[in-house]
Design a protein around this motif. Structure first.
Motif, PDB file in Angstrom:
ATOM      1  N   LEU A 406      -7.010 -14.240 -27.277  1.00 11.76           N
ATOM      2  CA  LEU A 406      -5.565 -14.260 -27.574  1.00 11.76           C
ATOM      3  C   LEU A 406      -4.771 -13.957 -26.312  1.00 11.76           C
ATOM      4  O   LEU A 406      -3.744 -14.580 -26.033  1.00 11.76           O
ATOM      5  CB  LEU A 406      -5.254 -13.225 -28.665  1.00 11.76           C
ATOM      6  N   SER A 413       0.602 -21.486 -28.473  1.00  9.47           N
ATOM      7  CA  SER A 413      -0.539 -21.627 -29.399  1.00  9.47           C
ATOM      8  C   SER A 413      -0.758 -20.379 -30.234  1.00  9.47           C
ATOM      9  O   SER A 413      -1.670 -20.341 -31.063  1.00  9.47           O
ATOM     10  CB  SER A 413      -1.820 -21.957 -28.615  1.00  9.47           C
ATOM     11  N   ILE A 414       0.019 -19.325 -29.997  1.00  9.05           N
ATOM     12  CA  ILE A 414      -0.213 -18.109 -30.796  1.00  9.05           C
ATOM     13  C   ILE A 414       1.056 -17.574 -31.470  1.00  9.05           C
ATOM     14  O   ILE A 414       1.005 -16.545 -32.123  1.00  9.05           O
ATOM     15  CB  ILE A 414      -0.823 -16.971 -29.922  1.00  9.05           C
ATOM     16  N   ASN A 416       2.780 -18.799 -33.940  1.00 12.84           N
ATOM     17  CA  ASN A 416       3.039 -19.260 -35.304  1.00 12.84           C
ATOM     18  C   ASN A 416       2.094 -18.522 -36.245  1.00 12.84           C
ATOM     19  O   ASN A 416       1.074 -17.963 -35.831  1.00 12.84           O
ATOM     20  CB  ASN A 416       2.882 -20.775 -35.430  1.00 12.84           C
ATOM     21  N   ASN A 418      -0.163 -19.190 -38.691  1.00  7.28           N
ATOM     22  CA  ASN A 418      -1.583 -19.511 -38.908  1.00  7.28           C
ATOM     23  C   ASN A 418      -2.450 -19.088 -37.726  1.00  7.28           C
ATOM     24  O   ASN A 418      -3.505 -18.458 -37.895  1.00  7.28           O
ATOM     25  CB  ASN A 418      -1.755 -21.008 -39.179  1.00  7.28           C
ATOM     26  N   ASP A 419      -2.003 -19.461 -36.498  1.00  9.83           N
ATOM     27  CA  ASP A 419      -2.819 -19.143 -35.313  1.00  9.83           C
ATOM     28  C   ASP A 419      -2.916 -17.647 -35.091  1.00  9.83           C
ATOM     29  O   ASP A 419      -3.990 -17.114 -34.761  1.00  9.83           O
ATOM     30  CB  ASP A 419      -2.211 -19.816 -34.070  1.00  9.83           C
ATOM     31  N   LYS A 422      -5.227 -16.025 -37.630  1.00 10.35           N
ATOM     32  CA  LYS A 422      -6.622 -16.379 -37.345  1.00 10.35           C
ATOM     33  C   LYS A 422      -7.171 -15.537 -36.198  1.00 10.35           C
ATOM     34  O   LYS A 422      -8.296 -15.006 -36.257  1.00 10.35           O
ATOM     35  CB  LYS A 422      -6.681 -17.875 -37.004  1.00 10.35           C
ATOM     36  N   ARG A 423      -6.351 -15.364 -35.144  1.00 16.22           N
ATOM     37  CA  ARG A 423      -6.831 -14.631 -33.959  1.00 16.22           C
ATOM     38  C   ARG A 423      -6.938 -13.128 -34.236  1.00 16.22           C
ATOM     39  O   ARG A 423      -7.752 -12.433 -33.637  1.00 16.22           O
ATOM     40  CB  ARG A 423      -5.912 -14.902 -32.774  1.00 16.22           C
TER      41      ARG A 423
END
Length: 1547
Positions: A406, A413-414, A416, A418-419, A422-423
């Motif tokens: 991360l 890419s981080i 939002n 969902n991302d 997930k991370r």
């Protein structure tokens, strides 16, 4: 000097604006109508039931002062009685979705329980819990009905403070039930919405002060102080003050200010978590959450409490004084994440709660710097987001190896949901808790939710997710409503909204966070208000189509509708690629084909009139195969009943007929001489669809496999053009959001509601006009002295010597003291002075200020009559002069103009003086109505402003009462005609100088001629004159243009005096100079060839005063910007009747210059004590305060205003009925002195009277449909009095009949059509309309019907009362139910005056002509009319006597009076009557008194003798109420106004 109000403490008693009260949804049938589920409306109740009610009896014994109760000896105050009433009448059962029994509260409120019993006997120390809680309920009820709530408290201010203190401590006294908690919360919401009231704001703002940060968790506290170093110093100072005040051992975290909001929030979270759903519903576990979505029992009372609490937080976060210190508290407790995870958020009954939480989240993350109140730009918001995520990545890289991936990822890419989720899933629950609570310190370790993984993840996502910006949100919104929004009751409530629940709507209150916040709230409300109107139109048009399923299983239409037509073919013709950076298409166009063959000529022409930019709606209708049963129909939603699947809007690009020929083209593609009438019956439209909506629909089809909406349309619906301008206004607001929108710096803070209220007043502005030429404002020197009574006026001549015989015009040099004086106060604090005493502009000083006035002789204007300037004849009052002085200086001027005080004359004089003092500046005039604009324009034309500088834009121009055309086209034509006239004058001048005449060929050659021949001769002449001043006849002999001026009406030169002749010569030269100056202005029209270019040049360059309505300004803003329209001054008439946003847009019709706004003056003229802007949906009025105008908001904020104080409309006695509402409203001399105001009204004992109308045929008010109130007795009575007046000889055009409801208006028109219209000698009155429609108009005699007999209804809004009472000049007769209106607290000042006279109509039978010499104070012999039937009998007797006198010499037959009772449902045309000053001849001595007192039988015998036939004087069947067609609101062909009773009783 003129008094300026509004600079002291806010006077709540005077200025509180009572909004529209709630109406009870009941009918008059035998059975009470059952309240619909969720509507929370009381069932039917009659006045007799109220009078027999136990509460009413208790009230009359203990506190009521109405009617007969006033004389009764009242019992002493009994706390036990208060307790008993509270427990038996004011409490509700647990679990209900209502907090009070509304009817019981209404009865107590009407009886003045708070004003006469609870508060007079309130003692902060000894008051019981029940007494405080009862007072809370009464205040809440006043707010629900939108009447002034705090008025009665201001008589005992210390007790008021004590009451508010007790309210804050109430929760510590005992545990409240859920309904009591909700009522308590509603009271706090109302208190925080009343920050203009000094005592309220002083008490409640302590709760959201800096001290509340003592309750923050340590980590959040450090974070907030770290973000703003200034706060650290402030915090230290506050700690020192607390220690000095309370001692070192004092623990601040135990104080009420610290704990109050924190405790409220924690209580809310506990209820949300454990009480909304049954206790067995745990906080964890997906199975329970799923169960919550089912039909599991839910506590409605708790749901209502939760909704109200979120509303409370939204209110606090959406105004800066409370937001600043509350936002960290809301974030610290993580209110929004906890709401997102709650069971209610996902439950079907939690839809409104979900929408409110989303709104709360929006305001929590609003784009503003809380500490300085500055709006953040998009770049600043983005940068702050990146900084936050980068800091987190750095922390993760150093301290958390598991998040290395991360830490190294790019931000896009981080950021939002969902991302990020997930991370973060790689962390164990303990690691996640350590990260959120210890490392990031976003929440406290002690938070009971801190062990929940889903909660910790939600907190992280809320903090680090990239939020959509306000611009992105508004650009992604479709401008047209769709079917999902239209029938969403929490966004667009139905007419039944009672004010008990809350809604997911923004509110317009005193202050706004930023300009974007202001625009967003207005955008949302305007969009939803127009959605409501569109929804009503759809519900009216679609049922007439009679949709059904045919044998092939397709939709067919068996009926027809005027406003909706079946579509033959619909196809998407083009979808353009998206613009760079966008996902939605750049444009989507479609083609629609439909047939008009089934329509008659009138409707066909309406469809043929469709043109470019008109908005239409595409409907998809698919009815159920079998008609719905009655039970199914009752349960079904409106779209289900109509078979309505989809609704989409579109805008016309072009219209073609069957042969493909363009119709109604205004782009110039078809020339006028090539125009042909449309061919065939098929019409093809090219339309632009909403690109945002199209993208959403196509994405939905692709992602979820949803139906293709655009393949299903089968109906095209249009709307009335006047009601269909919403899209242009929404586009204007959206464009303003996307621009760097600048309000002038001097107005910015004032506009948002912050800072010094007087900051924009002219005395605090730079660049003042030090010397003002008042031109024709003053009629003489004495007039000027009267206008400045506090100053020592000193007249001087232009050379500085004292002037002994001063005559206007005058120039005034403003003294420095006035310029430097300021009556405003620093910051946002208001002066601790009694606001009833006005603050004068100049400082009070023992010595009078020296006021230097220069009296000068204006130069000779020229030898011709048209050269003479038009002069003002109005003797302005000192207050009006103060308004004129303020209006011509830079800054904000607010003028409150009570009825009849000369607002328009004042406005016109401001424009006149402004034009002469600042001739290069341009002024924009805005009004609400075309009528007001035309009145203003007609008066400007009578002043000394050249007609070529005036321009009137919009549709109402043709109604101007003038031969000149002031539209763009008319002005262009006038300029071209004027050019030819001027060039012929130039040719005549050339002939007189014996030069070739071709110099007058063009404006350009005329310009050369001026320089070479005219100006050079004049200079030579002046040089010669300087050397020959001693020769008397020199000017006469040597003037070079003598021959040209030989056609002047009088000889120009006398030859007797050099000075006189020289003055005349300069006047002649001034005339020539004006001719050539006008020619220079005409030159552009000579060079520009197209009409459009000429019109645009005229608007943007030539015109100095441009007038339009606020609607036109909003519609055409884009065009004005493209053309480079510029203006320096804005004058707005009727500004208290214009919506906030429609007042704001006219300030921004021009582009900024170098980042600065050009606007120098803003002059708002209006009257906030009269009716506000029209908002049809009651929820938007009552909940969102959408009908609050900018003018009213400025008054509430304490911004200085000038109130005109002398009325010239009504008799002084009639003016007393409404002048109590204004400060010092007096009368102009002529209304006291003129004979017409001193003579009585012939045939009436009094000039004004309240007439009590009892039940007629055992009925009072009735409501054939909801909100459609009628009163047959009042209608009969009023029409009978009107006929009586006409028979006496009163002119019909001097009488207007007004009422407070559209239903009653239609009933009265129906009675008049049958009773009066068929007879030329009676005819209809000037107008039969509603009070709201008649605002801004007047007439000599007003007959007013108040209709209601159960509840007061919307007349309880004092503003409607003021309008109703102030329309009459000479006579006002009010027909109503006395027992109802006399007990209404808000209306008492007026009704106490009305009730000093008999409540039965007093007639004087000695007078039978329209003229009388009786003085207004004398009543003469009084006959009191006992009933409606007696009044009918009286006019019939008068008719018989009059008619006998009228026709005795001839043998004509008498028309039967029985014809007046014949039934007809057709409305007769009212416009064709003849004014009736001389219709009914009367004898010189009038009718003998005993004749009028004779019986029907005697009069009948007389008529027998006169005419040889019997006349039926039967009074039966006079009115059968409103006809079937008028009462059915389900029938779409009802008269248009009848529908507006549902949405707004008066349009």
């Amino acid at each position: 000097m003129t008094k300026v109000y509004g600079t002291g403490a806010y006077d709540f008693k005077r200025h509180h604006v009572a909004e529209y009260p709630v109406e009870l949804n009941h009918q008059l049938g035998d059975k009470p109508v059952e309240a619909k589920p969720g509507a929370a409306l009381p069932s039917s109740i009659t006045l007799s039931e109220i009078q027999k009610d136990q509460l009413t009896m208790i009230a009359s014994a203990n506190w009521s002062k109405a009617g007969g109760d006033a004389a009764q000896v009242k019992k002493a105050f009994d706390p036990e009685l208060v307790k008993r009433i509270y427990e038996t009448e004011l409490c509700v059962k647990e679990g209900q979705r209502k907090t009070v029994p509304l009817q019981r509260v209404m009865i107590l409120e009407v009886s003045q329980y708070l004003e006469n019993y609870l508060f007079p006997n309130f003692d902060p120390e000894t008051a019981t819990f029940e007494q405080v809680m009862s007072m809370i309920l009464m205040v809440n009820e006043k707010f629900r009905e939108n009447v002034a709530a705090w008025v009665c408290f201001h008589d005992r201010k210390d007790a008021f403070k004590g009451f508010l203190g007790r309210v804050l401590r109430l929760k510590s006294e005992r545990e409240l039930s859920i309904a009591e908690k909700t009522n308590y919360l509603v009271f706090m919401i109302n208190a925080f919405q009343s920050l203009e009231d000094e005592i309220v704001s002083e008490t409640v703002l302590r709760l959201a002060s800096f001290q509340s940060w003592h309750s923050l968790s340590y980590g959040r506290f450090q974070m907030e102080l770290g973000l703003n170093s200034d706060l650290i110093k402030k915090w230290r100072r506050m700690i020192k003050r607390e220690a000095a005040k309370h001692g070192e051992s004092f623990n601040p975290s135990t104080t009420l200010e610290v704990q109050f909001l924190r405790n409220l929030i924690e209580e809310f979270l506990e209820i949300l978590d454990s009480k909304v759903l049954p206790p067995n519903h745990g906080v964890n576990g997906e199975d329970q959450l799923l169960a919550a979505n089912g039909m599991e029992h839910i506590d409605d009372a708790c749901v209502l409490y939760c909704e109200r609490f979120i509303e409370f937080l939204i209110d606090l976060l959406s105004q800066l004084p409370t937001r600043r210190y509350l936002r960290p508290l809301v974030a610290d407790v993580a209110v929004v994440p906890k709401c997102h995870l709650s069971a209610l958020y996902r439950h079907e009954k939690g839809k409104l709660f979900t929408q409110l939480v989303d709104l709360l989240q929006f305001y929590e993350g609003f784009e503003i710097n809380d500490n300085v109140g500055k709006q953040l730009t998009d770049d600043e918001v983005l940068q702050s987001h990146y900084d936050r995520v980068q800091s987190f990545q750095l922390l993760a890289f150093k301290k958390i190896p598991k998040l290395r991936e991360l830490a190294l990822a790019n931000i896009g890419s981080i950021d939002n949901r969902n991302d990020l989720t997930k991370r973060l899933s790689v962390l164990s629950p303990d690691e996640l808790k350590d990260l959120v609570c210890s490392k990031l310190k976003l929440i406290s370790k002690n938070d009971p939710w801190s062990s929940r993984v889903d909660f910790l993840t939600e907190v992280m996502v809320s903090f680090f997710k990239r939020q959509q910006s306000q611009k992105e949100k508004i650009n992604a919104l479709p401008l047209y409503p769709n079917e999902l929004i239209m029938w969403d009751e929490s966004l667009v409530p139905s007419i039944n909204y009672s004010g008990e629940g809350c809604l997911a709507l923004p509110k317009l209150n005193l202050q706004f966070l930023t300009l974007h916040d202001y625009l967003l709230r207005n955008f949302d409300l305007f969009r939803l208000e127009s959605t409501y109107e569109i929804r009503e139109d759809i519900q009216e048009a679609v049922p007439h189509l009679n949709a059904c399923i045919n044998n092939e299983g397709e939709t067919a239409f068996r009926g027809w509708s005027r406003m909706a037509v079946p579509i033959r073919e619909f196809k998407i013709s083009e979808v353009k690629q998206p613009n760079i950076g966008e996902v939605k298409p750049a444009a989507v166009t479609a083609e629609i084909t439909f047939s008009i063959s089934s329509y008659k000529a009138q409707v066909r022409s309406e469809w043929n009139a469709l043109k470019e930019h008109d908005v239409l709606f595409l409907l998809s209708i698919r009815p159920s195969f079998e008609p719905l049963s009655a039970e199914e129909g009752a349960k079904a939603s409106v779209p289900q009943r109509l078979g309505l699947q989809y609704v989409r809007g579109c805008e016309i690009i072009e219209v073609r007929d069957e042969e493909g020929t363009l119709m109604n083209d205004f782009t110039g593609r078809i020339k006028r001489d090539e125009w042909k009438p449309p061919k065939g019956e098929l019409r093809t439209l090219t339309v632009a669809l909403d690109t945002a909506q199209y993208y959403m629909d196509v994405s939905n089809t692709a992602a979820k496999g949803a139906e293709d909406v655009y393949g299903t349309f089968n109906i095209l619906m249009r709307r009335k053009p006047k009601e269909n301008n919403f899209k242009a206004i929404l586009e204007s607001i959206r464009d303003l959001m996307n621009e760097y929108c600048i309000v002038p710096d001097w107005l910015h803070k004032t506009f948002l509601g912050y800072g010094n209220p007087s900051a924009a007043q002219w005395t605090n502005m730079p660049d003042l006009l030090e010397t003002v030429d008042f031109k024709d404002t003053f009629l003489d020197a004495d007039h000027l002295k009267e206008c400045f009574p506090d100053d020592q006026v000193f007249f001087v001549s232009p050379d500085g010597t004292e002037y002994m015989d001063p005559r206007p015009p005058f120039r005034i040099r403003l003294p420095k003291k006035i310029k430097s004086s300021t009556n405003a106060l620093p910051g946002n604090k208001k002066a601790k002075i009694n606001s009833m005493s006005a603050a004068p502009i100049e400082d009070s000083d023992s010595e009078k200020e020296k006021f230097v006035v220069e009296a000068y002789t204006p130069p000779d204007p020229g030898p011709y009559p048209q050269d003479q300037p038009r002069q003002n004849s109005v003797r302005f009052t000192p207050t009006q002069v103060g308004a004129i002085l303020s209006g011509i200086q830079p800054g904000l001027t607010m003028v409150v103009g009570p009825p009849g005080t000369g607002k328009t004359d004042t406005a016109v004089q401001i424009l006149n003086v402004l034009y002469h003092n600042c001739p290069s500046q341009r002024t924009l005039i805005i009004t609400h109505s075309n009528q007001a604009l035309n009145d203003l324009f007609e008066k400007i034309m009578q002043r000394d402003v050249p007609a070529r500088y005036l321009l009137r834009l919009g549709q109402g121009e043709q109604e101007l009462a003038t031969d000149l055309d002031f539209s763009r086209q008319g002005r262009v034509n006038a300029m071209l005609v004027r050019r030819l006239e001027l060039l012929s004058e130039v040719e005549r001048l050339a002939r007189s100088l014996q030069l070739p005449e071709d110099v007058g060929y063009t404006c350009e050659t005329a310009g050369y001629f001026w320089l070479l021949h005219v100006y050079s001769r004049w200079e030579q002449f002046l040089a010669a004159c300087n050397q020959n001043k001693n020769k008397q006849s020199f000017v006469k002999d040597r003037f070079p243009f003598k021959e040209f001026f030989s056609n002047a009406p009088k000889p120009v030169f006398t030859g007797e005096s050099f000075e006189k002749d020289m003055r005349a010569a300069k006047g002649c030269f001034r005339h020539l100079k004006t001719v050539f100056q006008e020619l220079e202005e005409c030159r552009a029209f000579e060079l520009l060839k197209s009409t459009a270019d000429r019109a645009n040049y005229l608007m943007t360059k030539q015109a100095k005063i441009v007038a339009m309505t606020c609607t036109h300004a909003a519609l055409k803003r884009k065009d004005f910007l493209q053309l480079g329209f510029k203006y320096d001054n804005l004058l707005m008439e009727e500004s208290a009747q214009i919506l906030e946003i429609e007042t704001f847009i006219p300030m921004l019709l021009q582009r900024q210059e170098d980042g600065y706004a050009r606007l120098k003056r803003c002059i708002l003229i209006g009257d906030h004590h009269q009716l506000p802007p029209v908002v049809k949906n009651m929820a938007f009025q009552k909940y969102s305060h959408m009908d609050q105008s900018l003018f009213t908001r400025f008054v509430r904020l304490g911004i200085p205003y000038i109130e005109l104080n002398a009325q010239g409309r009504a008799r002084p006695s009639i003016a007393k009925l409404y002048n109590w509402r204004y400060r010092e409203l007096g009368d102009l001399p002529y209304v006291k002195e003129d004979a017409v105001y001193n003579r009585a009204n012939s045939g009436f004992s009094f000039e004004y009277q309240l007439v009590d109308v009892p039940d007629y045929h055992d009925r009072g008010e009735s409501a054939p449909s909801p909100w459609f109130y009628q009163n047959e007795g009042e209608a009969e009575y009023i029409v009978s009095v009107y006929i009586y007046m006409r028979l006496l000889g009163y002119p019909a055009n001097k009488i207007s009949i007004l009422t407070t409801y559209n239903g009653q208006k239609l009933l009265i028109r129906d009675v008049i059509n049958r009773r009066c219209a068929p007879y030329d000698f009676i005819g209809p009155p000037s107008k039969v309309t509603t009070v709201d429609k008649f605002q801004g108009q007047q007439n000599d005699f007003i007959l007013l019907s108040l209709v209601r007999t159960r509840f007061v209804g919307h007349l309880r809004d004092v503003r409607r009362l003021i309008v109703a009472m102030s329309r009459a000049r000479l006579g006002l007769y009010v027909f109503c139910r006395r027992s109802l209106f006399e007990q209404c607290y808000e209306l008492q000042p007026t009704f106490q005056l009305l009730l000093q006279r008999p409540d039965r109509l007093a007639l004087n039978f000695n007078e039978t002509t329209p003229h009388t010499e009786r003085q207004v104070e004398e009543t003469g012999p009084v006959h009191l009319v006992s009933s409606v039937d007696e009044m009918i009998s009286i006019y019939q007797q008068l008719y018989a006597v009059k008619f006998q006198q009228y026709v005795a010499p001839s043998s004509q037959l008498v028309p039967s009076m029985d014809a007046l009772g014949e039934q007809t449902s057709q409305q007769t045309d009212m416009s064709g009557h003849i004014p009736m000053d001389a219709d009914v001849p009367v004898s010189a001595d009038g009718a003998p008194d005993d004749t009028l007192h004779g019986s029907n039988s005697e009069l009948g015998e007389k008529l027998d003798v006169a005419n040889g036939q019997k006349v039926d004087l039967s009074i039966e069947n006079h009115s059968n109420g409103v006809t079937e067609m008028e009462t059915s609101l389900d029938d779409a062909h009802v008269a248009p106004e009848s529908n507006s009773d549902q949405v707004k009783m008066e349009e």
